[in-house]
Design a protein around this motif. Structure first.
Motif, mmCIF file in Angstrom:
data_model
loop_
_atom_site.group_PDB
_atom_site.id
_atom_site.type_symbol
_atom_site.label_atom_id
_atom_site.label_comp_id
_atom_site.label_asym_id
_atom_site.label_seq_id
_atom_site.Cartn_x
_atom_site.Cartn_y
_atom_site.Cartn_z
ATOM 1 N N PHE A 55 0.356 -1.095 -0.254
ATOM 2 C CA PHE A 55 -0.140 0.188 -0.742
ATOM 3 C C PHE A 55 0.560 0.753 -0.260
ATOM 4 O O PHE A 55 0.305 2.777 -0.732
ATOM 5 N N ARG A 56 1.989 1.426 0.824
ATOM 6 C CA ARG A 56 3.162 2.756 0.527
ATOM 7 C C ARG A 56 3.539 2.958 -1.038
ATOM 8 O O ARG A 56 3.636 4.356 -1.387
ATOM 9 N N ALA A 57 3.113 1.530 -1.209
ATOM 10 C CA ALA A 57 4.510 1.457 -3.221
ATOM 11 C C ALA A 57 2.816 2.097 -3.681
ATOM 12 O O ALA A 57 2.986 3.417 -4.523
ATOM 13 N N LEU A 58 0.998 2.333 -3.719
ATOM 14 C CA LEU A 58 0.724 2.528 -4.034
ATOM 15 C C LEU A 58 0.117 4.126 -3.700
ATOM 16 O O LEU A 58 0.031 4.894 -4.711
ATOM 17 N N TYR A 59 0.121 4.580 -2.107
ATOM 18 C CA TYR A 59 0.539 5.860 -1.974
ATOM 19 C C TYR A 59 1.620 7.165 -2.143
ATOM 20 O O TYR A 59 1.233 7.810 -2.862
ATOM 21 N N PHE A 60 2.262 6.064 -2.582
ATOM 22 C CA PHE A 60 3.524 7.221 -2.792
ATOM 23 C C PHE A 60 3.673 7.484 -4.191
ATOM 24 O O PHE A 60 4.249 8.093 -4.861
ATOM 25 N N ALA A 61 2.983 6.406 -5.219
ATOM 26 C CA ALA A 61 3.185 6.772 -6.333
ATOM 27 C C ALA A 61 3.283 7.829 -7.029
ATOM 28 O O ALA A 61 3.777 8.824 -8.291
ATOM 29 N N PRO A 62 1.577 8.089 -6.750
ATOM 30 C CA PRO A 62 1.576 9.626 -7.298
ATOM 31 C C PRO A 62 3.011 11.047 -7.326
ATOM 32 O O PRO A 62 3.067 12.044 -7.945
ATOM 33 N N TYR A 63 3.222 10.925 -6.204
ATOM 34 C CA TYR A 63 4.528 11.457 -5.581
ATOM 35 C C TYR A 63 5.215 11.706 -6.884
ATOM 36 O O TYR A 63 6.198 12.624 -6.789
ATOM 37 N N VAL A 64 6.490 10.191 -7.587
ATOM 38 C CA VAL A 64 7.275 10.006 -8.246
ATOM 39 C C VAL A 64 6.600 10.392 -9.516
ATOM 40 O O VAL A 64 7.449 10.357 -10.263
ATOM 41 N N THR A 65 5.384 10.523 -9.728
ATOM 42 C CA THR A 65 5.262 10.657 -11.075
ATOM 43 C C THR A 65 5.330 11.818 -11.751
ATOM 44 O O THR A 65 5.151 13.265 -10.592
ATOM 45 N N PRO A 66 5.566 11.531 -12.750
ATOM 46 C CA PRO A 66 6.645 13.369 -12.876
ATOM 47 C C PRO A 66 5.203 14.431 -13.533
ATOM 48 O O PRO A 66 3.342 13.831 -13.758
ATOM 49 N N ILE A 67 5.238 15.875 -13.120
ATOM 50 C CA ILE A 67 3.946 16.536 -12.155
ATOM 51 C C ILE A 67 3.392 17.200 -13.813
ATOM 52 O O ILE A 67 2.321 17.341 -13.507
ATOM 53 N N VAL A 68 4.454 16.706 -15.232
ATOM 54 C CA VAL A 68 3.645 17.350 -16.294
ATOM 55 C C VAL A 68 2.975 16.648 -16.641
ATOM 56 O O VAL A 68 1.786 16.923 -17.118
ATOM 57 N N ALA A 69 3.086 15.057 -16.652
ATOM 58 C CA ALA A 69 2.330 13.944 -17.067
ATOM 59 C C ALA A 69 0.943 14.293 -16.481
ATOM 60 O O ALA A 69 0.136 13.358 -16.450
ATOM 61 N N ALA A 70 1.298 14.527 -14.670
ATOM 62 C CA ALA A 70 -0.077 14.327 -14.041
ATOM 63 C C ALA A 70 -1.214 15.230 -14.580
ATOM 64 O O ALA A 70 -2.012 15.157 -14.018
ATOM 65 N N LEU B 278 3.801 7.706 8.571
ATOM 66 C CA LEU B 278 3.880 6.079 8.522
ATOM 67 C C LEU B 278 5.398 6.170 8.901
ATOM 68 O O LEU B 278 5.791 4.783 10.335
ATOM 69 N N ALA B 279 6.368 7.198 8.798
ATOM 70 C CA ALA B 279 7.735 6.237 9.167
ATOM 71 C C ALA B 279 8.057 7.169 10.585
ATOM 72 O O ALA B 279 8.144 7.174 11.484
ATOM 73 N N GLY B 280 7.401 8.642 11.141
ATOM 74 C CA GLY B 280 6.537 9.190 12.292
ATOM 75 C C GLY B 280 6.547 8.122 13.157
ATOM 76 O O GLY B 280 6.715 7.581 14.081
ATOM 77 N N LEU B 281 4.746 7.114 12.462
ATOM 78 C CA LEU B 281 4.507 6.496 13.476
ATOM 79 C C LEU B 281 5.427 4.886 14.115
ATOM 80 O O LEU B 281 5.070 4.790 15.623
ATOM 81 N N SER B 282 6.177 5.174 13.157
ATOM 82 C CA SER B 282 7.301 3.448 13.234
ATOM 83 C C SER B 282 8.626 4.107 13.845
ATOM 84 O O SER B 282 9.278 2.767 14.745
ATOM 85 N N ALA B 283 8.636 5.070 14.298
ATOM 86 C CA ALA B 283 9.813 5.575 15.518
ATOM 87 C C ALA B 283 9.177 5.714 16.850
ATOM 88 O O ALA B 283 10.563 6.168 17.496
ATOM 89 N N ILE B 284 7.787 5.046 16.745
ATOM 90 C CA ILE B 284 8.084 5.825 18.300
ATOM 91 C C ILE B 284 8.006 4.116 18.909
ATOM 92 O O ILE B 284 7.344 3.199 18.231
#
Length: 191
Positions: free
Chosen positions: A1-16, A73-79
């Protein structure tokens, strides 16, 4: 699920932005096709002063949401789990554990998220330019940003001095907002 959530962030802005332009197209867009199927009048999402800003905001939120999710998620896993175990032994319920452990220990993550988000949103340019390429700044300037205004002044009117002055003012505004956020959002908690 992390990859699915993160995919739009790494999608090129112009293409999106171009895909969103096609999705919300009044003639060919699947969104308007779906609205017609529901019996709703097709909307002019990108050419309406009332809807262009919301459509642009939806693109920006969709594109940056994955980064924020991964960050939290990283912040929560650091607790450390031992804090929750100790609170459970002391008789704390879930709500008390959230307000006394999770929320205070997520403060650095929240501050980082708010500061970086504010900086990136104040410098918004690429999504606005590519979402409505024929009418940069949107209908009646409804999606005009400071960065786009600087670009139009510098490269449309060739007033480089004025554009440079606006850039310095934008930098000072971003600096002031960042310092304000760091000052008032950063908390020291005693656990």
């Amino acid at each position: 699920f992390r990859a699915l959530y993160f995919a739009p962030y790494v999608t090129p802005i112009v293409a999106a932005a171009w895909v969103w332009q096609w999705l919300f197209s009044p003639q060919f867009g699947p969104v308007n096709t779906f609205l017609i199927w529901l019996g709703i009048t097709p909307q002019n999402f990108l050419n309406s002063p009332d809807q262009a800003l919301a459509t642009t905001a939806a693109l920006v939120v969709w594109q940056n949401l994955g980064f924020q999710i991964v960050l939290f998620l990283a912040g929560l896993s650091a607790i450390p789990r031992s804090y929750y175990e100790a609170a459970e032994i002391d008789g704390a319920n879930g709500t008390q554990a959230f307000w006394k452990i999770t929320w205070p220990l997520l403060n650095p993550t929240i501050v980082f998220s708010v500061v970086t988000g504010t900086i990136s949103y104040l410098q918004l340019f690429t999504q606005v330019v590519n979402l409505n390429f024929t009418d940069q700044g949107g209908p009646l300037g409804s999606t005009m940003t400071v960065a786009l205004y600087i670009y139009q002044i510098a490269f449309g009117r060739f007033q480089m001095g004025y554009a440079s002055a606006i850039t310095v003012v934008l930098f000072l505004i971003i600096l002031a907002i960042t310092l304000f956020q760091l000052r008032f959002l950063t908390r020291r908690y005693d656990l």
